[in-house]
Design a protein around this motif. Structure first.
Motif, mmCIF file in Angstrom:
data_model
loop_
_atom_site.group_PDB
_atom_site.id
_atom_site.type_symbol
_atom_site.label_atom_id
_atom_site.label_comp_id
_atom_site.label_asym_id
_atom_site.label_seq_id
_atom_site.Cartn_x
_atom_site.Cartn_y
_atom_site.Cartn_z
ATOM 1 N N VAL A 170 0.882 -1.152 0.000
ATOM 2 C CA VAL A 170 0.000 0.000 0.000
ATOM 3 C C VAL A 170 0.923 1.206 0.000
ATOM 4 C CG1 VAL A 170 -0.238 0.009 2.542
ATOM 5 C CG2 VAL A 170 -2.027 1.028 1.159
ATOM 6 N N CYS B 247 1.191 4.542 1.415
ATOM 7 C CA CYS B 247 0.917 5.514 2.470
ATOM 8 C C CYS B 247 -0.417 5.296 3.184
ATOM 9 C CB CYS B 247 0.983 6.952 1.970
ATOM 10 S SG CYS B 247 1.160 8.064 3.385
ATOM 11 N N LEU B 248 -0.292 5.110 4.488
ATOM 12 C CA LEU B 248 -1.460 4.969 5.355
ATOM 13 C C LEU B 248 -1.605 6.198 6.247
ATOM 14 C CD1 LEU B 248 -0.828 1.224 6.235
ATOM 15 C CD2 LEU B 248 -2.788 2.084 4.948
ATOM 16 N N GLY B 249 -0.791 7.233 5.993
ATOM 17 C CA GLY B 249 -0.903 8.466 6.782
ATOM 18 C C GLY B 249 -0.424 8.306 8.214
ATOM 19 N N ASN B 250 0.486 7.356 8.422
ATOM 20 C CA ASN B 250 1.010 7.124 9.770
ATOM 21 C C ASN B 250 2.535 7.243 9.723
ATOM 22 O OD1 ASN B 250 0.743 6.520 12.485
ATOM 23 N ND2 ASN B 250 0.881 4.310 12.163
ATOM 24 N N LEU C 243 5.261 7.190 12.519
ATOM 25 C CA LEU C 243 5.409 5.940 13.278
ATOM 26 C C LEU C 243 5.664 4.774 12.317
ATOM 27 C CD1 LEU C 243 2.501 6.544 15.837
ATOM 28 C CD2 LEU C 243 4.936 6.706 16.300
ATOM 29 N N MET D 139 -1.582 -2.272 7.630
ATOM 30 C CA MET D 139 -2.997 -2.376 7.944
ATOM 31 C C MET D 139 -3.361 -3.854 7.856
ATOM 32 S SD MET D 139 -6.147 -0.169 6.444
ATOM 33 C CE MET D 139 -6.004 1.307 7.448
ATOM 34 N N LYS E 267 -7.336 -2.712 10.323
ATOM 35 C CA LYS E 267 -6.826 -2.049 11.536
ATOM 36 C C LYS E 267 -5.403 -1.565 11.271
ATOM 37 C CE LYS E 267 -6.614 -3.134 16.576
ATOM 38 N NZ LYS E 267 -5.655 -2.198 16.980
ATOM 39 N N LEU E 268 -5.153 -0.319 11.683
ATOM 40 C CA LEU E 268 -3.857 0.305 11.424
ATOM 41 C C LEU E 268 -2.841 -0.023 12.517
ATOM 42 C CD1 LEU E 268 -2.313 2.434 9.630
ATOM 43 C CD2 LEU E 268 -3.199 4.178 11.180
ATOM 44 N N TYR E 269 -1.610 -0.305 12.106
ATOM 45 C CA TYR E 269 -0.527 -0.574 13.050
ATOM 46 C C TYR E 269 0.680 0.300 12.714
ATOM 47 C CZ TYR E 269 -3.113 -4.753 14.420
ATOM 48 O OH TYR E 269 -4.069 -5.598 14.891
ATOM 49 N N GLY E 270 1.329 0.825 13.755
ATOM 50 C CA GLY E 270 2.550 1.606 13.578
ATOM 51 C C GLY E 270 3.738 0.857 14.158
ATOM 52 N N ARG E 271 4.960 1.306 13.769
ATOM 53 C CA ARG E 271 6.195 0.670 14.249
ATOM 54 C C ARG E 271 6.123 -0.850 14.123
ATOM 55 N NH1 ARG E 271 8.947 4.963 14.164
ATOM 56 N NH2 ARG E 271 9.001 6.437 15.875
ATOM 57 N N SER F 154 -2.882 3.246 16.255
ATOM 58 C CA SER F 154 -1.971 2.285 15.611
ATOM 59 C C SER F 154 -0.910 1.758 16.572
ATOM 60 C CB SER F 154 -1.289 2.926 14.396
ATOM 61 O OG SER F 154 -0.162 3.686 14.780
ATOM 62 N N VAL F 155 -0.695 2.478 17.659
ATOM 63 C CA VAL F 155 0.266 1.993 18.654
ATOM 64 C C VAL F 155 -0.421 1.667 19.985
ATOM 65 C CG1 VAL F 155 2.407 2.908 17.674
ATOM 66 C CG2 VAL F 155 0.976 4.407 19.058
ATOM 67 N N THR G 263 2.887 12.650 4.699
ATOM 68 C CA THR G 263 1.882 13.647 5.089
ATOM 69 C C THR G 263 0.729 12.983 5.831
ATOM 70 O OG1 THR G 263 0.602 13.511 3.042
ATOM 71 C CG2 THR G 263 2.407 15.087 3.086
ATOM 72 N N PHE G 264 0.218 13.692 6.822
ATOM 73 C CA PHE G 264 -0.919 13.173 7.581
ATOM 74 C C PHE G 264 -1.715 14.294 8.236
ATOM 75 C CE2 PHE G 264 3.184 12.629 9.763
ATOM 76 C CZ PHE G 264 3.038 13.499 10.840
ATOM 77 N N ARG H 70 -5.516 14.091 7.595
ATOM 78 C CA ARG H 70 -6.101 13.014 8.395
ATOM 79 C C ARG H 70 -6.239 13.446 9.855
ATOM 80 N NH1 ARG H 70 -4.484 10.042 11.892
ATOM 81 N NH2 ARG H 70 -2.244 10.219 11.608
ATOM 82 N N ARG I 174 -9.622 9.557 0.972
ATOM 83 C CA ARG I 174 -9.016 8.326 0.461
ATOM 84 C C ARG I 174 -9.394 7.123 1.335
ATOM 85 N NH1 ARG I 174 -3.384 7.716 2.510
ATOM 86 N NH2 ARG I 174 -2.851 6.898 0.466
ATOM 87 N N GLU J 248 -7.664 4.722 2.274
ATOM 88 C CA GLU J 248 -6.633 4.313 3.233
ATOM 89 C C GLU J 248 -6.868 4.983 4.590
ATOM 90 O OE1 GLU J 248 -6.191 5.372 0.203
ATOM 91 O OE2 GLU J 248 -4.918 3.980 -0.902
ATOM 92 N N TYR J 249 -7.855 5.875 4.659
ATOM 93 C CA TYR J 249 -8.155 6.620 5.891
ATOM 94 C C TYR J 249 -9.524 6.237 6.462
ATOM 95 C CZ TYR J 249 -4.311 10.044 5.184
ATOM 96 O OH TYR J 249 -3.099 10.667 5.056
#
Lengths: 157, 512
Positions: free
Chosen positions: A124, A126-129, A132, A137, A141-145, B15-16, B183-184, B187, B218, B220-221
Motif C-alpha cells: 500500500v 501511504c497509510l498516513g502514519n 510511526l 494495515m 486495523k492500522l498498526y505503527g512501528r 496504531s500503537v 503527510t498526515f 487526516r 481516500r 486508506e483513511y
C-alpha cells in the motif's frame, strides 16, 4: 440531508454472488450524485470482491454501458476481482516507511508467508502514519512501528 | 470533582495501542470506583509520545507517554510516574508552535460542538453570514492564503472566479485524498477537529453561492472517513449544515465520498472524474474546474488545510493571518515530520523556519541514531534535499528557487544508509504504478525511466544512461498533462544533482 450510508457496509463472509442482492444494493444507491463508486464499494464490502457477473447488473441499473462499469472496476486498486484470503495484510512501501526499512520488512514477511492460504499480502502506498513508520494495515486495523514478528503474530492470531 | 482523562482517538495513536490503553483505563476506573470520565481527544501531534494519556488536575493537563497497557495501573498510584511529562502545554515541542489551524486539535473532544464553540469555533461562519459574498472572498484574498494541497494557487482568486459565475448549481469540493508519503495533516485534522473543515467549507459555500459540498476522502483513511461522517451528522442536528445554516436562511449540504485506492485522484480534475463515478483520469485544462468542475458546474476545489484555515481568517481578520509568514508565503504551515526521525509529528509554524530547525530541534535527529543524509520534502513528487541546503527558508518561492517544492508540507527524513539511486528509481516506479494512463510522457516515460535507472544501478553505460534520464525527465516535466508526470522528474533530478556519487558503478558495487 445526505443519502449516503453513514457507515461503511459491514463486511460479511464472502459468499455466492447474489445478483438479486447486487441489483437491490445498486438500486438503493442509485439516487446518489455519482453513484457508481459508492455502489462498487458496497459490493466489495458485502461480497469481498466485485465479480464480473455483477458488472452488467450495475450497468443496467445505472443505465451505463458494461464497458464503462468494467473500466471503473479495473481502474481502482480497491476493487478486487476475486475474494481475498482470510486475512488481508497491507504493508506500506512508500518513502517514509522505506526510510525505516519497509522494503526489507515487506520482503521478509512475503518470504515467511510463502504461498499462505490464509493471508493476502499487498503493498500500500501511504497509510498516513508516517511518523510511526513502518506502517501496516491488517484486516482494516492500522498498526505503527511494525516489525516482521508483530505483523506475522497479528495475522496468525 | 470528576477526573478527566484524555486518550487520543487519532489513527496514529490507535496504531500503537490507544484503544487498548483506553479499555485498560476504563477497567481500572471501575475497579477503583473512581469518579472519572474518559475523553477521546484528537492528537497533539507529538506522535512519538503516543499513546499520550493526559490527566486533568487543577486546570492543567499532565501528560504521560508513551503509555502501554502495562503502565495503566501505576497511573493511578504513584505521583511521580516514570512516564510523566508534566504540563503538556509547556512541552517545548508543542509550546513553541504557532497553532492556528490546529489550535483545537488534541485539546478538545473532536465531536463536541460545545467544545468547538468554546474554543472559538463557528465564529468565522457567523461572521461570514453577516458579510456579502464579495467581502468574504476579499478577506480570503487579503489573507494571502494559498492552496495547501501543494500547488500554492491563491485561494481567494479561485473563489473569486467561482463567485463570478452564474449557474443553477455550484459545488464546493474538498480534496482529502492525502496520498503523499510523509503527510498526515489532513487526516489528523479530520479526526481531531472535523467541525473546522465543515465550517470552512460552509464559508466557501456562502462566498461563492454554492449549496452543496463533497469531501473526497481516500480509502486508506477509514478512521477519518468514519469521523467525518459522524461530525457531519452532528452538524446537521446542530443546524450548522442543512437548509438554514445557523439560521441564515442559506443552504449548505455536505456529503463524504470514499476514494478507491488511486493516488492520481489527489489531482483535482481526476478527483472530480472519480466523484462523478468514472475512472480517475486527468482532464485537460482549460476549462478550469472553477468554471466547469464537478458535473460540469462551477466548483471550488481545495485541500483540507486550505478550507481549515478559512474560519480563522474570517474570525480574526485577514490581517491576523497575513502577518504570519515570509514573502508571498503568508500564514502558517502545518509541517509533518516523518520517516526516520526520533520525534516525528505535526509542527505548525509561520512560514520562514528552516529544515535544520525542524529536523534537529523538533525532530531530535534520526530514529536509528545515524546521521541525516537526505530529506524528501513535499511527498513522492518532491525533491531530495542534501544537508547543505537545510538553511533554506520554508516558503513556496524559496523552495522553488532551489529546485524543490513545499508541496503539502511533508518532510521525510533518511539516514546515511539511503541509496538515492534507488530512491530515484522508486519515483519512476511509483509514477508507473499510479499513472492514470492518459498522457504518454507519464504512462510510458515512467516505465522507461525505471528501466534506465535500473541500467545505471547495474553499471551499464552509466554516463549515457544518466543523460538519457535527464532528457526523459525534461520531456515528462514539459509534456505531461498533470503534476504526477510533470513532477516525477523532481525527485529524480534532485537525486542526480545532489547525490551523484550514488549513481556511480563503484557505489552500486559497494551496495551489493
Amino acid at each position: 440531508m445526505s443519502q449516503l450510508p453513514r457507515k461503511p457496509t459491514q463486511k460479511t463472509e464472502a459468499g455466492a454472488y447474489d445478483l438479486e442482492l447486487v441489483r437491490e444494493i445498486a438500486a438503493s444507491m442509485k439516487g446518489l450524485d455519482g453513484p457508481l463508486i459508492p455502489i462498487l464499494h458496497a459490493l466489495n464490502d458485502r461480497f469481498g470482491y466485485v465479480d464480473d457477473t455483477a458488472i452488467p447488473v450495475v450497468a443496467n441499473v445505472l443505465n451505463l454501458s458494461r464497458a464503462e462499469v468494467h473500466g471503473v472496476v479495473s481502474f481502482y486498486h480497491d476493487f478486487r476481482h476475486e475474494p481475498a484470503k482470510r486475512h488481508v495484510l497491507k504493508i506500506c512501501r512508500a518513502e517514509a516507511c522505506q526510510s525505516m526499512g519497509a522494503e526489507k520488512l515487506f520482503a521478509e514477511v512475503a518470504a515467511a508467508l510463502g504461498d499462505s492460504a490464509q493471508v493476502t499480502l499487498e503493498p500500500v502506498y501511504c497509510l498516513g502514519n508516517c511518523a510511526l513508520s513502518p506502517s501496516a494495515m491488517i484486516d482494516g486495523k492500522l498498526y505503527g512501528r511494525v516489525s516482521k514478528e508483530k505483523a506475522l503474530a497479528e495475522v496468525r492470531k | 470533582m470528576t477526573l478527566r482523562i484524555y486518550i487520543p482517538c487519532d489513527a496514529a495513536a490507535v496504531s500503537v495501542g490507544a484503544d487498548e490503553v483506553a479499555d485498560a483505563i476504563r477497567t481500572e476506573i471501575s475497579k477503583r470506583k473512581l469518579d472519572a470520565t474518559i475523553v477521546r481527544n484528537g492528537t497533539r501531534g507529538m506522535l512519538w509520545l503516543e499513546p499520550l494519556v493526559e490527566i486533568e488536575e487543577a486546570g492543567k493537563r499532565i501528560g504521560f507517554g508513551p503509555i502501554g497497557i502495562e503502565d495503566v495501573p501505576s497511573l493511578f498510584e504513584t505521583a511521580a510516574h516514570p512516564k510523566a511529562l508534566g504540563d503538556i502545554a509547556e512541552i517545548p515541542y508543542f509550546k513553541s508552535q504557532q497553532r492556528v489551524t490546529f489550535a483545537r486539535c488534541g485539546i478538545t473532544d473532536p465531536l463536541s460542538v460545545h467544545d468547538y464553540e468554546k474554543l472559538g469555533g463557528l465564529a468565522g461562519l457567523k461572521k461570514a453570514i453577516a458579510l456579502t459574498s464579495a467581502d468574504i472572498v476579499k478577506m480570503v484574498t487579503d489573507s494571502g492564503l494559498r492552496g495547501r494541497g501543494g500547488a500554492g494557487f491563491p485561494t481567494g482568486i479561485k473563489w473569486n472566479t467561482v463567485a463570478g459565475t452564474t449557474a443553477a448549481q455550484k459545488y464546493i469540493v474538498c480534496n482529502a485524498d492525502e496520498g503523499d508519503s510523509g503527510t498526515f495533516a489532513d487526516r489528523m485534522l479530520m479526526e481531531g477537529d472535523p467541525f473546522l473543515l465543515i465550517e470552512g467549507m460552509a464559508i466557501a459555500g456562502l462566498a461563492v453561492g454554492a449549496t452543496k459540498g463533497f469531501i473526497y476522502i481516500r480509502s486508506e483513511y477509514p478512521h477519518a472517513f468514519a469521523q467525518m461522517n459522524r461530525a457531519i451528522e452532528i452538524a446537521y442536528t446542530k443546524k450548522i449544515l442543512g437548509a438554514n445554516v445557523l439560521g441564515s436562511g442559506k443552504t449548505f449540504d455536505l456529503e463524504t465520498r470514499l476514494g478507491a485506492g488511486a493516488y492520481i485522484c489527489g489531482e483535482e480534475t481526476s478527483l472530480l472524474e472519480s466523484l462523478e463515478g468514472r475512472r480517475g483520469q486527468v482532464r485537460a485544462k482549460p476549462p478550469l474546474p472553477a468554471l466547469q468542475g464537478l458535473f460540469g458546474k462551477p466548483t471550488v476545489i481545495n485541500n483540507v488545510l486550505s478550507f481549515a484555515a478559512v474560519p480563522t481568517i474570517l474570525a480574526e481578520g485577514s490581517a491576523y493571518y497575513q502577518e504570519f509568514g515570509i514573502g508571498r508565503s503568508r500564514g502558517t504551515m502545518p509541517i509533518q515530520l516523518a520517516g526516520n526521525i526520533k520525534q516525528g509529528g505535526l509542527i505548525e509554524r509561520a512560514f520562514g523556519f528552516s529544515l535544520k530547525e525542524i529536523i534537529e530541534v523538533y525532530g531530535g535527529g534520526t530514529y536509528t541514531g545515524r546521521p541525516v543524509r537526505a530529506v524528501q520534502v513535499g511527498g513522492p513528487l518532491g525533491a531530495y534535499w542534501p544537508t547543505h541546503l537545510f538553511d533554506t527558508p520554508f516558503g513556496y518561492e524559496e523552495f522553488a528557487a532551489k529546485g524543490g517544492m513545499i508541496g503539502h508540507g511533508g518532510i521525510v527524513v533518511f539516514d546515511d544508509s539511503v541509496d538515492l539511486a534507488r530512491q530515484a528509481r522508486f519515483a519512476m516506479e511509483f509514477c508507473a504504478i499510479e499513472s492514470c494512463g492518459k498522457c504518454t510522457p507519464c504512462r510510458i516515460g515512467s516505465t522507461r525511466g525505471m528501466e534506465t535507472i535500473d541500467k545505471i544501478i547495474k553499471g551499464e553505460d552509466v554516463a549515457n544512461n544518466i543523460e538519457l534520464v535527464r532528457d526523459l525527465s525534461e520531456v515528462m516535466r514539459d509534456g505531461s498533462l498533470c503534476a504526477l508526470g510533470g513532477l516525477t522528474p523532481m525527485p529524480v533530478l534532485s537525486a542526480l544533482d545532489h547525490f551523484p556519487e550514488d549513481f556511480t558503478p563503484a557505489h552500486q558495487a559497494a551496495a551489493e
